[in-house]
Each structure stands twice: as structure tokens, then as C-alpha cells.
Scaffold this motif. Structure first.
Motif, PDB file in Angstrom:
ATOM      1  N   LEU A 180      29.623  49.172  44.872  1.00 20.53           N
ATOM      2  CA  LEU A 180      29.603  48.229  43.754  1.00 20.53           C
ATOM      3  C   LEU A 180      31.004  47.917  43.239  1.00 20.53           C
ATOM      4  O   LEU A 180      31.338  46.764  42.948  1.00 20.53           O
ATOM      5  N   LYS A 181      31.831  48.934  43.133  1.00 18.61           N
ATOM      6  CA  LYS A 181      33.177  48.754  42.578  1.00 18.61           C
ATOM      7  C   LYS A 181      34.008  47.805  43.430  1.00 18.61           C
ATOM      8  O   LYS A 181      34.683  46.911  42.895  1.00 18.61           O
ATOM      9  N   THR A 182      33.985  48.000  44.732  1.00 18.75           N
ATOM     10  CA  THR A 182      34.823  47.173  45.595  1.00 18.75           C
ATOM     11  C   THR A 182      34.241  45.773  45.818  1.00 18.75           C
ATOM     12  O   THR A 182      34.926  44.908  46.375  1.00 18.75           O
ATOM     13  N   SER A 183      33.029  45.544  45.369  1.00 19.10           N
ATOM     14  CA  SER A 183      32.421  44.204  45.508  1.00 19.10           C
ATOM     15  C   SER A 183      32.120  43.581  44.147  1.00 19.10           C
ATOM     16  O   SER A 183      31.254  42.713  44.035  1.00 19.10           O
ATOM     17  N   LEU A 184      32.830  44.006  43.126  1.00 23.69           N
ATOM     18  CA  LEU A 184      32.583  43.480  41.781  1.00 23.69           C
ATOM     19  C   LEU A 184      32.714  41.962  41.709  1.00 23.69           C
ATOM     20  O   LEU A 184      32.014  41.306  40.919  1.00 23.69           O
ATOM     21  N   HIS A 185      33.614  41.414  42.495  1.00 21.85           N
ATOM     22  CA  HIS A 185      33.816  39.958  42.467  1.00 21.85           C
ATOM     23  C   HIS A 185      32.545  39.196  42.825  1.00 21.85           C
ATOM     24  O   HIS A 185      32.396  38.028  42.473  1.00 21.85           O
ATOM     25  N   ARG A 186      31.615  39.845  43.509  1.00 23.84           N
ATOM     26  CA  ARG A 186      30.347  39.205  43.875  1.00 23.84           C
ATOM     27  C   ARG A 186      29.328  39.244  42.743  1.00 23.84           C
ATOM     28  O   ARG A 186      28.401  38.421  42.710  1.00 23.84           O
ATOM     29  N   HIS A 187      29.461  40.215  41.837  1.00 21.66           N
ATOM     30  CA  HIS A 187      28.376  40.532  40.916  1.00 21.66           C
ATOM     31  C   HIS A 187      28.631  40.144  39.457  1.00 21.66           C
ATOM     32  O   HIS A 187      27.680  40.010  38.691  1.00 21.66           O
ATOM     33  N   VAL A 188      29.898  40.027  39.059  1.00 21.24           N
ATOM     34  CA  VAL A 188      30.179  39.733  37.650  1.00 21.24           C
ATOM     35  C   VAL A 188      30.036  38.232  37.384  1.00 21.24           C
ATOM     36  O   VAL A 188      30.230  37.415  38.294  1.00 21.24           O
ATOM     37  N   PRO A 189      29.693  37.849  36.165  1.00 21.26           N
ATOM     38  CA  PRO A 189      29.632  36.428  35.810  1.00 21.26           C
ATOM     39  C   PRO A 189      30.971  35.735  36.060  1.00 21.26           C
ATOM     40  O   PRO A 189      32.036  36.322  35.844  1.00 21.26           O
ATOM     41  N   GLN A 190      30.918  34.493  36.493  1.00 17.68           N
ATOM     42  CA  GLN A 190      32.120  33.756  36.873  1.00 17.68           C
ATOM     43  C   GLN A 190      32.772  33.025  35.704  1.00 17.68           C
ATOM     44  O   GLN A 190      33.811  32.373  35.883  1.00 17.68           O
ATOM     45  N   ASN A 191      32.190  33.123  34.504  1.00 16.32           N
ATOM     46  CA  ASN A 191      32.703  32.327  33.382  1.00 16.32           C
ATOM     47  C   ASN A 191      33.812  33.018  32.602  1.00 16.32           C
ATOM     48  O   ASN A 191      34.365  32.424  31.676  1.00 16.32           O
ATOM     49  N   TYR A 192      34.146  34.256  32.939  1.00 16.69           N
ATOM     50  CA  TYR A 192      35.251  34.943  32.269  1.00 16.69           C
ATOM     51  C   TYR A 192      36.542  34.678  33.044  1.00 16.69           C
ATOM     52  O   TYR A 192      36.554  34.622  34.279  1.00 16.69           O
ATOM     53  N   GLU A 193      37.642  34.568  32.306  1.00 18.33           N
ATOM     54  CA  GLU A 193      38.934  34.318  32.951  1.00 18.33           C
ATOM     55  C   GLU A 193      39.406  35.541  33.725  1.00 18.33           C
ATOM     56  O   GLU A 193      39.851  35.431  34.870  1.00 18.33           O
ATOM     57  N   LYS A 194      39.333  36.702  33.084  1.00 20.48           N
ATOM     58  CA  LYS A 194      39.832  37.926  33.703  1.00 20.48           C
ATOM     59  C   LYS A 194      38.914  39.089  33.359  1.00 20.48           C
ATOM     60  O   LYS A 194      38.301  39.114  32.296  1.00 20.48           O
TER      61      LYS A 194
END
Length: 337
Positions: free
Chosen positions: A73-87
């Protein structure tokens, strides 16, 4: 959720110990940050529920153990977190925000990702980390404190030459952007999946983080200041703390007032755990012992130096031997009596 432009994110899977540790970390972060906080987890693996407003459930491969699932999960966070946050700023669950201003970490983002150096001790590098990354015969202590087995394993597995003296990054705190960081994160994830079930490689993501950094040519990329990931390993005999100055990895180093304190070997899951009683006070006791020993050593060195300064090296030997003989004779007489 507050709807802030940036967010902190954790990953947890499995035992109650890890989830209780997470709950403590979230509490401290809420005291010292204003940004949104979320947790990515596989809810079907957890012994107790994660008590937080924003939990993202991601089902992990069933054949993984909980540790492997967390790394997945940690190394694939970019797949799972909402895309509307800047950072985003990822935090290990054993990281505590102990000072106001935790949100400052977002301003330090340099694409594609920004990590802090891995400094659990004053001097660390790939060779020093090696015994903790692969299952080689080396112990990580004394004569085998450093070794070349990780460098060799990276060369064999990935066909990549890594400098053994490079100060690598620590995976416990890092800032990323779902878009700018996606390529780096995906490569890190894929590299990690390649070694995750190989017996020679320990179940970690940091060895493959080294690989990914060098594959991307980022070994000279800017890193976070140490105060944003100060690693307080309570097994480090030289770790020290002074209330008015802060922490240091060695008494001779400048003190740091951390924003994020990364606590190794501290029972954060214990309901009665206290930063003062379980970390600061034991370290201050060490400080007093260290100071006493140093003062004693300084006095002995001062006497020894003064003796030879007075008599010279050659001429000073006979008076020194006489002094030692007299002391031994006194001790013998005392014991005989």
C-alpha cells in the motif's frame, strides 16, 4: 475533512499494536497540523478498526502477510489517494509531530518526491544499512557493522551500481504529488514487488527505494531537513536530549528541535506511554552519565598530558613507572591487611 489543499497520509495493516500506535500518531498530528489526515488500509486485515474520519480501504493480495501488505500500500499510494490535493506527506505510524508547524513540510517539496536522509546514527550510508536490508551473515554490529552485500544484491538483481558510501533516504516521512510523483512511485512499487517475497531480501521498502533513486538519477536530489524526520532510536547509545536545546544523535553534535520525531523501539501502543517519561527523561539520564564519564576522562587525560609535558617522553617514563609501582604496592598492602 477540512478541505485543505494538502494532506497527511498513513498506511496501516494488521495487528492492534500497529493500529494503536497509529491512533497516537494521529492525535499528535491533529494537535500540531491543520491539514487533512487520511489512512489507507485493508480493513479486512485489521484486528481492531481504525478510528479516524477518513479511511480509504484498499484490498491487498491475499497471499501477503500484514507487513508485506503495508509495504504494498505504501509504495502504491499514488494509485489510492484522492487526486484533488496538491501535495501529500506520508508518515510512518511511529512518527510524532511534537511541535507546531508540521504543515511546513509541504513547502519543502521538490518534484518528483522529497524524502529525508536515513540517519538513525550520526554516520550512516548504504554499507551501514546493508545488514538490515538483506539476510546476509553480517550482524550490523562491531566488525560487521557495514558490509557490501546490499550493493552486490542490487547489482545482481537490478543490474545497477550504487555507491556504498551514499547516504540513502528514509521511507518514514516523504512528500509527494499524485501527478508529478506517479512515475517515481510506480517504479518504487514495481521494484519492491520484485523482491518482496525473495528470502534473501528483508521485508522492507528502503532497499528498493535506494534502487529507484539511482535508477532515476536522483542521488543528489534535495532532501528534507533532519528536523522533519529526526530518528530517535532508543537503542542508539549516543542519542541525547536537553530540554532547552533539543535532540542530537551524538552529544558532540548540534542539537535539533524536531517537528517530526521518528521513534524507534518505543512502545507507542502502550496507553500509558509518555514522551517525557519514556523518551526525554531516560535520555537525560544518559546525558548525565555521558557528562560524568567525559569529565573523568578529561581529568585523566589532563594529568597524563601534564606529566609528559613536565618530564618529556623519554625522561617521563621512569617517574611514571615508579608512580604505578607505588600505587600497586599500596593496593597490595591494603588488601593484605
Amino acid at each position: 475533512m477540512k478541505g485543505t489543499k494538502n494532506a497527511f497520509v498513513y498506511v496501516v495493516c494488521g495487528s492492534r499494536k500497529h493500529i494503536d500506535t497509529l491512533h497516537r500518531s494521529i492525535k499528535w498530528l491533529e494537535w500540531n497540523a491543520n491539514s487533512d489526515i487520511m489512512v489507507v488500509t485493508d480493513i479486512y486485515r485489521n484486528e481492531i478498526p481504525v478510528k479516524h474520519r477518513h479511511v480509504i480501504h484498499v484490498e491487498t493480495p491475499a497471499h501477503f502477510n500484514h507487513h508485506q501488505a503495508s509495504i504494498y500500500l505504501k509504495t502504491s499510494l499514488h494509485r489510492h489517494v484522492p487526486q484533488n490535493y496538491e501535495k501529500y506527506c506520508y508518515l510512518d505510524s511511529d512518527v510524532l509531530a511534537i511541535n507546531n508547524g508540521a504543515d511546513q513540510v509541504f513547502s519543502l517539496f521538490t518534484p518528483p518526491v522529497t524524502f529525508a536522509p536515513d540517519l538513525p546514527v550520526a554516520e550512516n550510508n548504504v554499507s551501514r544499512f546493508s545488514p538490515w536490508a538483506v539476510n546476509c551473515p553480517c550482524t550490523g554490529l562491531h566488525d560487521t557493522a557495514s558490509c557490501g552485500h546490499l550493493v552486490a544484491a542490487i547489482q545482481q538483481k537490478f543490474g545497477l551500481q550504487v555507491a556504498s558510501d551514499w547516504v540513502h533516504w528514509n521511507g518514514g516521512v516523504f512528500v509527494f504529488n499524485p501527478h508529478h510523483s506517479a512515475d517515481f512511485m510506480e517504479r518504487w512499487h514495481q521494484n519492491t514487488m520484485q523482491i518482496l517475497e525473495e528470502p534473501y531480501w528483508q521485508t522492507r521498502d528502503q532497499g528498493t527505494l535506494i534502487v529507484t533513486v539511482w535508477q532515476k538519477g536522483l542521488q543528489n536530489h534535495p532532501v528534507l531537513p533532519q528536523k522533519f524526520n529526526f530518528i530517535a532510536d532508543l537503542n542508539n547509545a549516543f542519542l541525547c536530549f536537553l530540554p532547552d536545546e533539543g535532540y542530537a544523535l551524538h552529544p558532540d553534535l548540534p542539537k535539533i528541535n524536531p517537528v517530526f520525531l521518528h521513534l524507534f523501539h518505543s512502545n507507542l501502543e502502550n496507553p500509558d506511554w509518555s514522551l517525557k517519561a519514556d523518551v526525554e527523561e531516560p535520555l537525560m539520564s544518559r546525558n548525565r552519565i555521558w557528562t560524568t564519564v567525559n569529565k573523568t576522562d578529561a581529568k585523566e587525560e589532563h594529568w597524563f598530558t601534564q606529566h609528559f609535558r613536565q618530564h618529556g617522553i623519554v625522561n617521563g617514563m621512569l617517574p611514571l613507572f615508579k608512580r604505578i609501582a607505588a600505587q600497586l604496592a599500596f593496593m597490595w598492602q591494603h588488601n593484605k591487611a
